[in-house]
Scaffold this motif. Structure first.
Motif, mmCIF file in Angstrom:
data_model
loop_
_atom_site.group_PDB
_atom_site.id
_atom_site.type_symbol
_atom_site.label_atom_id
_atom_site.label_comp_id
_atom_site.label_asym_id
_atom_site.label_seq_id
_atom_site.Cartn_x
_atom_site.Cartn_y
_atom_site.Cartn_z
ATOM 1 N N ASP A 29 24.075 -11.380 3.976
ATOM 2 C CA ASP A 29 23.693 -11.988 2.704
ATOM 3 C C ASP A 29 22.380 -11.440 2.168
ATOM 4 O O ASP A 29 22.237 -11.213 0.970
ATOM 5 N N ARG A 30 21.389 -11.217 3.051
ATOM 6 C CA ARG A 30 20.064 -10.796 2.597
ATOM 7 C C ARG A 30 19.248 -10.227 3.749
ATOM 8 O O ARG A 30 19.555 -10.442 4.914
ATOM 9 N N VAL A 31 18.175 -9.545 3.368
ATOM 10 C CA VAL A 31 17.122 -9.080 4.274
ATOM 11 C C VAL A 31 15.818 -9.572 3.656
ATOM 12 O O VAL A 31 15.598 -9.405 2.455
ATOM 13 N N THR A 32 14.974 -10.188 4.471
ATOM 14 C CA THR A 32 13.679 -10.676 3.989
ATOM 15 C C THR A 32 12.590 -10.085 4.866
ATOM 16 O O THR A 32 12.726 -10.034 6.086
ATOM 17 N N PHE A 33 11.498 -9.635 4.218
ATOM 18 C CA PHE A 33 10.388 -9.059 4.984
ATOM 19 C C PHE A 33 9.058 -9.299 4.293
ATOM 20 O O PHE A 33 8.998 -9.505 3.082
ATOM 21 N N ASP A 34 8.011 -9.289 5.117
ATOM 22 C CA ASP A 34 6.649 -9.275 4.595
ATOM 23 C C ASP A 34 6.374 -7.855 4.144
ATOM 24 O O ASP A 34 6.700 -6.897 4.857
ATOM 25 N N TYR A 35 5.778 -7.720 2.979
ATOM 26 C CA TYR A 35 5.489 -6.413 2.396
ATOM 27 C C TYR A 35 3.993 -6.348 2.129
ATOM 28 O O TYR A 35 3.455 -7.177 1.391
ATOM 29 N N VAL A 36 3.329 -5.379 2.756
ATOM 30 C CA VAL A 36 1.885 -5.229 2.613
ATOM 31 C C VAL A 36 1.601 -3.831 2.075
ATOM 32 O O VAL A 36 2.164 -2.845 2.560
ATOM 33 N N LEU A 37 0.737 -3.786 1.069
ATOM 34 C CA LEU A 37 0.294 -2.516 0.502
ATOM 35 C C LEU A 37 -1.220 -2.432 0.632
ATOM 36 O O LEU A 37 -1.928 -3.328 0.185
ATOM 37 N N ARG A 38 -1.708 -1.355 1.240
ATOM 38 C CA ARG A 38 -3.158 -1.161 1.310
ATOM 39 C C ARG A 38 -3.690 -0.826 -0.086
ATOM 40 O O ARG A 38 -2.904 -0.453 -0.977
ATOM 41 N N PRO A 39 -4.993 -0.948 -0.294
ATOM 42 C CA PRO A 39 -5.548 -0.540 -1.586
ATOM 43 C C PRO A 39 -5.135 0.906 -1.885
ATOM 44 O O PRO A 39 -5.135 1.753 -0.999
ATOM 45 N N SER A 40 -4.745 1.161 -3.083
ATOM 46 C CA SER A 40 -4.218 2.433 -3.584
ATOM 47 C C SER A 40 -2.814 2.753 -3.048
ATOM 48 O O SER A 40 -2.289 3.820 -3.320
#
Length: 191
Positions: A29-40
Motif C-alpha cells: 500500500d505504501r512506503v513511509t520514511f524520514d527524509y532529512v536534507l542537509r543545508p544546501s
C-alpha cells in the motif's frame, strides 16, 4: 531487504532516509520514511521528476523545504503537509541554513525501496555524479526498470520510455543492473 530502521544516505545530494514502514509491512500500500536534507541538499538529480503511479505525501517537521510543483516554487515550513499527485512534475531542496526533516509517504509502494537502495548505494560507492545520478547507461537501466516509480519531468513519457528501453538494453548488455546485491543486503542502521 528493506526493514523499518534501514537508513540510506546519498553523499552527493545531502539526502538521508530512514524507513518507518515498508512495502512488505503495508501489503504494498505504501512506503513511509524520514527524509532529512542537509543545508544546501537537494532531491535526487536536482531536476524536476514525477512519479507516474504514486502519490507523494510530505509533512515537514523541521527546517525549510524548497518545493517546485508544476513550475510553481514555494517554501514548506514545520507543520506544512502537502501531496504531489501521480504524474506531477516536482523537486525539493533545503531552503534554509539548518537540516530539514520531513516524513514522506509514497503510495502505492511499488518497488521504490529498491530504487532508493540502488541510487543511494551507487552514490555512496562513488558511482554517481555531483547531482547524485549515475552515468547515462546506468541511468537508462534504472529508468527502464523503475518506470512506474520515477521519470524525468522534462521529457514526455511517450519519448522517455522507448528511449529507456533501448538504452537500458544497451546498458544491461554492458553489465549495468537495476539493483546490486551489495546494496540489497544492507542491514538496518541499528544492526
Amino acid at each position: 531487504m528493506t526493514r523499518p530502521g534501514t537508513a540510506l544516505e546519498n553523499p552527493e545530494t545531502g539526502e538521508r532516509i530512514e524507513f518507518r514502514e515498508t512495502a512488505a509491512e503495508t501489503g504494498g500500500d505504501r512506503v513511509t520514511f524520514d527524509y532529512v536534507l542537509r543545508p544546501s541538499g537537494f532531491g535526487l538529480g536536482k531536476v524536476d521528476h514525477r512519479h507516474p503511479r504514486q502519490t507523494e505525501q510530505i509533512e515537514v517537521r523541521s527546517g525549510r523545504l524548497g518545493v517546485r510543483t508544476d513550475g510553481d516554487e514555494w517554501t514548506a515550513t514545520p507543520g506544512t503537509r502537502f501531496a504531489v499527485p501521480p504524474g506531477t512534475a516536482h523537486t525539493v531542496w533545503n531552503d534554509g541554513d539548518e537540516e530539514m526533516h520531513a516524513v514522506v509517504t509514497l503510495s502505492p509502494a511499488l518497488d521504490v525501496e529498491t530504487f532508493f537502495e540502488t541510487t543511494f548505494g551507487l552514490a555512496a560507492a562513488g558511482r554517481a555524479t555531483r547531482i547524485g545520478l549515475p552515468g547515462p547507461l546506468q541511468f537508462a537501466v534504472l529508468a527502464d526498470a523503475y518506470r512506474e516509480e520515477f521519470a524525468v519531468a522534462g521529457l514526455p513519457l511517450s519519448v522517455q520510455r522507448p528511449l529507456a528501453t533501448v538504452l537500458g538494453a544497451l546498458g544491461r548488455a554492458r553489465g549495468y543492473r537495476a539493483a546490486y546485491p551489495v546494496v540489497e543486503e544492507r542491514e538496518p542502521a541499528d544492526a
